[in-house]
Motif scaffolding. Structure first.
Motif, PDB file in Angstrom:
ATOM      1  N   LEU A  16      77.416 -25.431 -64.888  1.00 11.79           N
ATOM      2  CA  LEU A  16      77.096 -25.897 -63.552  1.00 11.79           C
ATOM      3  C   LEU A  16      75.612 -26.224 -63.458  1.00 11.79           C
ATOM      4  N   ASP A  17      75.262 -27.321 -62.819  1.00 10.76           N
ATOM      5  CA  ASP A  17      73.866 -27.701 -62.601  1.00 10.76           C
ATOM      6  C   ASP A  17      73.322 -26.828 -61.477  1.00 10.76           C
ATOM      7  N   SER A  23      72.337 -32.356 -59.539  1.00  8.59           N
ATOM      8  CA  SER A  23      72.792 -33.444 -60.402  1.00  8.59           C
ATOM      9  C   SER A  23      71.599 -34.108 -61.090  1.00  8.59           C
ATOM     10  N   VAL A  24      71.904 -34.914 -62.099  1.00 10.78           N
ATOM     11  CA  VAL A  24      70.868 -35.672 -62.810  1.00 10.78           C
ATOM     12  C   VAL A  24      70.367 -36.784 -61.890  1.00 10.78           C
ATOM     13  N   ASP A  27      67.782 -42.367 -61.444  1.00 10.03           N
ATOM     14  CA  ASP A  27      66.874 -43.244 -62.199  1.00 10.03           C
ATOM     15  C   ASP A  27      66.844 -42.953 -63.692  1.00 10.03           C
ATOM     16  N   ILE A  28      67.235 -41.736 -64.097  1.00  6.00           N
ATOM     17  CA  ILE A  28      67.177 -41.404 -65.525  1.00  6.00           C
ATOM     18  C   ILE A  28      68.548 -41.036 -66.103  1.00  6.00           C
ATOM     19  N   GLN A  29      69.615 -41.229 -65.343  1.00  6.74           N
ATOM     20  CA  GLN A  29      70.953 -40.906 -65.836  1.00  6.74           C
ATOM     21  C   GLN A  29      71.253 -41.590 -67.163  1.00  6.74           C
ATOM     22  N   SER A  48      63.319 -37.035 -62.809  1.00 11.15           N
ATOM     23  CA  SER A  48      62.699 -38.360 -62.856  1.00 11.15           C
ATOM     24  C   SER A  48      61.306 -38.362 -62.244  1.00 11.15           C
ATOM     25  N   GLY A  49      60.909 -37.239 -61.695  1.00 14.69           N
ATOM     26  CA  GLY A  49      59.645 -37.115 -60.984  1.00 14.69           C
ATOM     27  C   GLY A  49      59.958 -36.941 -59.509  1.00 14.69           C
ATOM     28  N   ARG A  50      59.145 -36.161 -58.816  1.00 10.41           N
ATOM     29  CA  ARG A  50      59.442 -35.942 -57.400  1.00 10.41           C
ATOM     30  C   ARG A  50      58.205 -35.562 -56.611  1.00 10.41           C
ATOM     31  N   ILE A  51      58.348 -35.751 -55.327  1.00  8.69           N
ATOM     32  CA  ILE A  51      57.347 -35.353 -54.352  1.00  8.69           C
ATOM     33  C   ILE A  51      57.986 -34.243 -53.530  1.00  8.69           C
ATOM     34  N   ILE A  52      57.302 -33.106 -53.424  1.00  8.74           N
ATOM     35  CA  ILE A  52      57.841 -31.966 -52.692  1.00  8.74           C
ATOM     36  C   ILE A  52      56.832 -31.533 -51.640  1.00  8.74           C
ATOM     37  N   LEU A  53      57.325 -31.285 -50.461  1.00 13.91           N
ATOM     38  CA  LEU A  53      56.519 -30.693 -49.399  1.00 13.91           C
ATOM     39  C   LEU A  53      57.207 -29.384 -49.034  1.00 13.91           C
ATOM     40  N   PHE A  54      56.493 -28.271 -49.182  1.00 10.42           N
ATOM     41  CA  PHE A  54      57.121 -27.001 -48.841  1.00 10.42           C
ATOM     42  C   PHE A  54      56.156 -26.092 -48.116  1.00 10.42           C
TER      43      PHE A  54
END
Length: 128
Positions: A16-17, A23-24, A27-29, A48-54
């Motif tokens: 399980l992911d 999930s994958v 953009d990079i699947q 694939s790279g991400r922007i996170i605000l937490f």
């Protein structure tokens, strides 16, 4: 009994992911599936790279993702309004973090890993 490469690959690709997204990244699947189609390689983690605000931790200067509240996350371009909407839900000092592309690949042999790095052919379409 020592686990074989084939057993590790089968387990890893069938488990399980457990990522927050589950999930994958789209953009990079194609890259992930291509690597996983090679008999001597498989992926263990990717983004694939991400922007996170937490929400930050007011009594802790370390930037940590575990156990924090994610206000916004995107794996593609986002807008100012997206970030402001996330900020409106913040109860602490918010943290904005950019994480670049990452891909973890397990290789059967050291030579397979070296071929990936050198981008030489090893009979696998990924490495051609």
């Amino acid at each position: 009994m020592e686990e074989t490469f084939e057993q590790r690959k089968k387990y890893c690709l069938n488990k399980l992911d457990l990522s927050k997204k589950g999930s994958v990244d789209e953009d990079i699947q194609h890259v992930v599936y291509l690597i996983n189609s090679c008999k001597d390689l498989f992926t263990t983690s990717s983004c694939s790279g991400r922007i996170i605000l937490f929400d930050g931790f007011p009594n802790n200067s370390d930037v940590q993702k575990k156990g924090c509240v994610w206000l916004f996350v995107a794996h593609s371009k986002c807008t100012f309004d997206d970030l402001m909407s996330g900020l409106s839900r913040s109860t602490n000092d918010a943290v904005l973090k950019f994480e670049p592309f990452v891909l973890h690949v397990q290789c059967r042999r050291l030579e397979d890993a070296q071929l990936m790095v050198l981008q030489e052919s090893s009979g696998c379409p990924v490495l051609r």
